[in-house]
Enzyme design. Structure first.
Site: not given
Ligand code: ACM
Length: 680
Positions: A187, A258, A321
């Site tokens: 991440d 991410h 995201e």
């Molecule tokens: C997430 O909680 N962004 C998968």
């Protein structure tokens, strides 16, 4: 004749009722449990374990059983009683088993090695429950899971957890018949898996130069280097270890968003002009992987090494995201979209994921991603993890893609679980144990065929605020025990039944040095003005048995020697009253009520504006119930909230009073607080 029949029926039903009053402390609860046979199996004899199974996958299970039985009595090659273990392909579910416990014999049958393992787990829980008498009541269990994927996710990027902790988690998951541990390995805040071809991923991407202090946006930065990573050897060993407990490790390599940690190590992965660094705060960052050939080659190389470590049939590729700003501004991305006829940036993400899917499929594996991978078109064989609610999962199931449900409201263990002020810092939300238990994984609105694509559920522990192992345990337990029952048991016997089985299990967690939340013992207090209007009756509830309530009247700290609270307390002078829950000789929770007896105590509330539903626990009486609202916890049930709306309250005194001081605690400055009708 007729009368006799009715009588016989009555006797049978009485008998069944009597026997079934015995609660078997099995977690998750089996799908069928019968107690029609009489007798008890005596653990205190020589027990012979007899099996015809030659499958080497069963050997560790039998070893586990033998080791465990040793504590009760010697295992003997020729025993007085027998524990027989067979494979039985008439058991249709691959993870199913039957366990028959009778007075002189136990027979365990599994569809295969997994069923045998789960049957042994059930038996070990029964042996633990009856270890004092060493007599297990006769019982017949026929069991198989409701859902085939029963998962837990641990985010090891935001905070890093030692491999031994991950193994400990595997141990408990196996006891709970969970079968997939998803590791969120990469991440923005850290890359945690050694990749030999790209050593900077861990050397640079594995460490950040600080972490925000406290809750986002933070109160400063630690300015301390933080990080760590797992070597490939450690991960291979973990995979092997988990396999002996029939747990699959699902690795997640997050893309295209991410990705800050990878980009900090290899800036050519992005085309975005910005400072490259392993992030020190939480959230979503605009700098993401660019869909260049360099990036695809890099990811394929990374995946080659990932696939060699993890035999998992599914590989998680993230997909959530991913902001599109960098791609919108990138000449390369815009040219690529024109050249390939890609209509927008969502479709570009779909192109990205589909290329990765093709590669992973070519290696004989499948991809799974967060539900954003639906946007711009789902890759042909992708499985979906539905986290932003149920809608993504429903949509994917309708398109006949496998789905794992993990809706945020029920499955995010980074949410608070208690209203206790000592509840540790959490992401937000509120997910108490009962809400987890009552989660129904099968969403409404799917037809019978579509519903078959809901393959399982997963709980997620995101670790922005989970800074250490003890906190991780606190967030996971006992919620993950409730979650396991949601995944396993088709018709859950209900929360109260679950609590009865859970409470003794907490001792086992403690014995295994697992720090769990005591939310189950949270204390709720309610005060009521007595009839003479001279003081209050204080009632405390909400604590699960066998924890006991204790109290101190005069601000003294609670100890295990504090008096037991058996009847409501009478409070007739101003005082701080402490009430605690005592469990296993420890004060596990406490509340402190600051009582003030004043002239308002005797007043009658004639009329009051209706507070906002979120702040109306104490009702109108809250104005004068004697308890002062906590100055830092507005959800303590003592505050009335009006969220900016005007309010009015009318109190009538029984006789003319002279008031020296009118105090009303306000959480915000109010411009026009008018007190009318008082002689102040
Ligand atoms: C997430 O909680 N962004 C998968």
């Amino acid at each position: 004749m007729k009368i006799k029949c009715i009588l016989a029926f009555l006797i049978i039903s009485l008998h069944v009722q009597k026997v079934s009053a015995q609660v078997f402390n099995i977690l998750p609860y089996p799908n069928k449990l019968e107690t029609t046979t009489k007798g008890q199996f005596d653990l205190n004899t020589t027990i012979e374990i007899a099996t015809t199974i030659t499958d080497p996958m069963v050997t560790p299970t039998i070893q586990l059983l033998k080791e465990n039985l040793k504590q009760y009595h010697k295992i003997s090659p020729i025993g007085k009683t027998k524990f027989e273990i067979y494979l039985d392909n008439s058991i249709t579910n691959k993870e199913g088993y039957t366990l028959s416990i009778a007075s002189n014999k136990i027979i365990l049958k599994g569809n295969n090695a997994i069923g045998v393992f789960y049957g042994v787990q059930t038996f070990l829980q029964l042996a633990e429950q009856f270890k004092k008498t060493k007599l297990i009541p006769a019982v017949f269990i026929e069991d198989a899971p409701a859902l085939s994927y029963r998962g837990l996710m641990l985010d090891v990027s935001r905070h890093f957890f030692p491999i031994d902790f991950v193994k400990k988690l595997v141990d408990i998951m196996a006891m709970q018949k969970m079968n997939n541990l998803h590791m969120h390995l990469t991440d923005d805040q850290g890359w945690r898996i050694e990749i030999k071809k790209y050593p900077k991923l861990t050397k640079v991407g594995g460490y950040r130069n600080g972490t925000i202090i406290g809750k986002f946006p933070g109160d400063g930065n630690t300015n301390q280097r933080y990080g760590g990573f797992y070597t490939q050897a450690e991960l291979k060993d973990l995979v092997k270890y988990a396999a002996t407990k029939f747990i699959n490790i699902v690795p997640e390599i997050e893309m295209p968003g991410h990705a800050s940690a990878a980009i900090a190590a290899y800036p050519a992965l992005s085309t975005f002009e910005s400072e490259k660094k392993v992030q020190e705060t939480w959230g979503v960052f605009e700098d993401v992987f660019s869909p260049t050939e360099y990036t695809f080659n890099f990811l394929q190389d990374v995946l080659d090494e990932v696939l060699a470590i993890f035999p998992s049939p599914v590989i998680h590729i993230g997909g959530d995201e991913c902001p599109k700003e960098a791609w919108k501004r990138s000449v390369f991305c815009q040219d690529l979209m024109k050249q390939k006829g890609i209509k927008d940036e969502h479709a570009l993400q779909s192109y990205f994921i589909q290329r990765i899917e093709k590669y992973i499929n070519s290696k004989g594996r499948q991809i799974i991603g967060w539900d954003e991978i639906l946007e711009g078109g789902l890759a042909p064989n992708a499985k979906v993890m539905s986290w932003r609610g149920e809608a993504g999962g429903i949509e994917a199931a309708k398109q006949h893609h496998d789905v794992i449900m993990t809706p945020i409201d029920y499955c995010y263990f980074n949410f608070y679980q208690s209203t206790n002020p000592k509840d540790s810092i959490a992401w937000g939300g509120f997910l108490p144990l009962s809400k987890v238990y009552n989660y129904n994984p099968m969403p409404k609105g799917l037809n019978e065929l579509d519903a078959t694509y809901i393959k399982g559920i997963q709980a997620n522990l995101w670790t922005e605020y989970v800074t250490n192992v003890k906190l991780a345990e606190y967030m996971l337990f006992p919620r993950s025990i409730a979650f396991a029952e949601v995944a396993w048991t088709k018709q859950k016997p209900g929360f109260d039944h679950f609590v009865k089985r859970l409470v003794p299990y907490l001792s086992q967690l403690k014995a295994n040095d697992i720090h769990y939340s005591t939310q189950l013992f949270d204390i709720k207090i309610k005060s009521k003005l007595n009839a003479q209007k001279t003081g209050f009756t204080l009632q405390a509830t909400g604590v699960a048995s066998p924890a006991e309530l204790i109290y101190e009247m005069s601000g003294k700290p609670l100890t295990i020697k504090s008096p037991k609270l058996i009847a409501p307390l009478t409070v007739s002078t101003s005082a701080t009253i402490s009430i605690g829950a005592l469990f296993e000789n420890t004060v596990v929770n406490e509340v402190h009520a600051e009582f003030t007896i004043n002239k308002a105590t005797t007043a009658t509330i004639l009329n009051t504006s209706t507070p906002d539903p979120a702040y109306n626990q104490s009702g109108a009486q809250g104005w004068s119930n004697g308890i002062i609202g906590s100055s830092n916890r507005f959800n303590d049930g003592e505050w009335l909230g009006f969220n900016g709306k005007p309010f009015e309250t009318v109190m009538q005194f029984n006789k003319t009073e002279t008031l020296q001081n009118v105090q009303c605690m306000l959480s915000k400055k109010v411009d026009d607080l008018v007190v009318e009708g008082f002689v102040v």
